[in-house]
Design an enzyme around this catalytic site. Structure first.
Site, short mmCIF file in Angstrom:
data_model
loop_
_atom_site.label_atom_id
_atom_site.label_comp_id
_atom_site.label_asym_id
_atom_site.label_seq_id
_atom_site.Cartn_x
_atom_site.Cartn_y
_atom_site.Cartn_z
N GLU A 78 41.88 32.59 51.45
CA GLU A 78 41.80 31.86 50.19
C GLU A 78 42.91 32.34 49.25
O GLU A 78 42.75 33.37 48.58
CB GLU A 78 40.46 32.11 49.51
CG GLU A 78 39.26 31.68 50.32
CD GLU A 78 38.04 31.43 49.45
OE1 GLU A 78 37.53 30.31 49.47
OE2 GLU A 78 37.63 32.35 48.73
N HIS A 120 35.36 38.34 47.97
CA HIS A 120 35.88 37.13 47.30
C HIS A 120 36.81 37.55 46.17
O HIS A 120 36.59 38.56 45.51
CB HIS A 120 34.72 36.29 46.76
CG HIS A 120 35.17 34.95 46.30
ND1 HIS A 120 35.78 34.75 45.08
CD2 HIS A 120 35.15 33.74 46.91
CE1 HIS A 120 36.11 33.47 44.97
NE2 HIS A 120 35.74 32.84 46.07
N GLY A 138 33.91 24.49 44.36
CA GLY A 138 33.53 23.37 43.49
C GLY A 138 32.96 22.16 44.21
O GLY A 138 31.93 21.61 43.80
N GLY A 182 39.92 26.78 42.75
CA GLY A 182 39.49 26.08 41.54
C GLY A 182 40.62 25.46 40.74
O GLY A 182 40.44 25.08 39.58
N LYS A 201 28.76 30.13 44.05
CA LYS A 201 29.11 31.04 42.95
C LYS A 201 27.93 31.18 41.98
O LYS A 201 26.79 31.21 42.44
CB LYS A 201 30.40 30.56 42.27
CG LYS A 201 31.52 30.30 43.28
CD LYS A 201 32.87 30.11 42.68
CE LYS A 201 33.88 29.86 43.79
NZ LYS A 201 35.25 29.77 43.32
P1 PGA Z 1 37.16 26.11 45.21
O1 PGA Z 1 36.64 27.60 45.49
O2 PGA Z 1 36.82 25.28 46.42
O3 PGA Z 1 36.42 25.67 43.96
O4 PGA Z 1 38.64 26.21 45.00
C1 PGA Z 1 36.73 28.17 46.76
C2 PGA Z 1 36.18 29.57 46.74
O5 PGA Z 1 36.32 30.25 45.72
O6 PGA Z 1 35.56 30.02 47.73
#
Ligand code: PGA
Length: 270
Positions: free
Chosen positions: A184, A99, A250, A190, A10
């Site tokens: 996702e 995304h 993360g 997150g 990100k």
């Molecule tokens: P996350 O994010 O592992 O922090 O939940 C995943 C993503 O947004 O691809």
């Protein structure tokens, strides 16, 4: 099927120097003989993409952009955009598209995503296409309807390519070789909240069947799970034959947790 573990950095880290520190820790793990049998990929921010790609050139780790321009696959007057060609020229071989943070903060539409996917394939980039429902849609049991709508971009692309008289086998091969779906759920990103493995399996099966229904010659598509994957829960997801890997946010920002997740998806899944 080979497993994939992809780190979506990100808008992190804040500096190239921090990005290099993370990268060196990952490369060092490889040098020590702990090379993962699953395919690793990193998606740094656009500004770090060339440096990260150059460092990873002779390693087992691929690089991806987090997004590409919808307007042109090459160049033009599109301030702030980065094209598929520029991304490929910087050394990346893949791009993430769709995304949920792009859909949410940049209002990415069906049309926009169709153009982006088309531009990526024109420049021979692979695409990690993200789909998933919000908490409200999950609560209202609309997950499959939402996924149908999001996956329709792929069907539209196939139709477009076939209408432009690209040979059928070529466009089917492009999708077969260069498209990965990342499921996702927005509510899991997150947040530390994750669906059960059984829920993910049912959804992955639905995604695989839906994409397969778009063309009879399409082989089974790779489907990754993403959303709060960490070193503790990765092995639960890795144990399922329906889950072909993970897209990690993360936990990809620390070499230790990212490598632990990669290890969970080792060896190559049958
Ligand atoms: P996350 O994010 O592992 O922090 O939940 C995943 C993503 O947004 O691809």
């Amino acid at each position: 099927m080979q497993a994939w573990v992809i780190g979506n950095w990100k808008q992190n880290p804040a500096t190239l120097s921090e990005a290099n520190t993370l990268l060196e820790a990952l490369v060092a793990a490889n040098d020590k003989g702990t090379q993962q049998q699953c395919q690793l990929m990193l998606a740094p921010s656009c500004i770090h993409l060339a440096a990260v790609s150059a460092r990873l050139q002779d390693t087992f780790i691929l690089t991806a952009a987090q997004d590409i321009s919808a307007h042109s696959d090459s160049s033009g007057a599109y301030t702030g955009d980065c094209s598929a060609r520029q991304v490929a020229d910087a050394g990346a071989t893949w791009t993430i598209l769709g995304h949920s943070e792009r859909r949410q903060y940049h209002q990415e539409s069906h049309e926009t995503l169709l153009n982006k996917m088309s531009n990526a394939f024109t420049q021979r980039l692979g695409v990690v296409f993200c789909i998933g429902e919000t908490q409200a849609q999950y609560d209202a049991k609309q997950t499959f309807a939402v996924l149908d709508e999001q996956l329709s971009v792929i069907k539209a692309l196939l139709t477009q390519r076939l209408e432009q008289s690209e040979p059928q086998s070529e466009c089917v091969n492009t999708l077969a070789e260069r498209l990965i779906i990342a499921y996702e759920p927005v509510w899991a990103i997150g947040t530390g909240k994750v669906p059960t493995v059984m829920e993910v399996e049912a959804t992955h099966q639905y995604i695989k069947e839906t994409v397969a229904s778009f063309h009879k010659a399409l082989p089974a598509i790779t489907v990754l799970y993403g959303g709060s994957v960490n070193a503790d829960n990765a092995s639960d997801f890795a144990a399922s034959s329906m889950i072909d890997g993970a897209l990690v946010g993360g936990a990809s920002l620390k070499a230790e947790s990212f490598l632990a997740i990669a290890n969970a998806f080792n060896p190559v899944k049958g």
